[in-house]
Design a protein around this motif. Sequence first.
Motif: not given
Length: 67
Positions: A13-17, A22-24
């Motif tokens: 569900r989350f990605r780290i830039t 943290i993007k969602r």
Amino acid sequence: MPKLKTHKGAAKRFRITANGKIKRGHSHARHILTKKSSKRKRKLDIDTLVSEADVARVKEMLPYGRK
């Protein structure tokens, strides 16, 4: 110290830039789309950042993201 386990639900569900934020994605964008306006669906398609209040909790679930 033993290795920490990544929370697999959070990893999906989350990605780290690159800057460590943290993007969602948004909820309510997968089905029952006919009653939603085009503008609303378009806005739901754009990723956003996790709120500051939740960042620590998410980072704990993703121990091996970017530092």
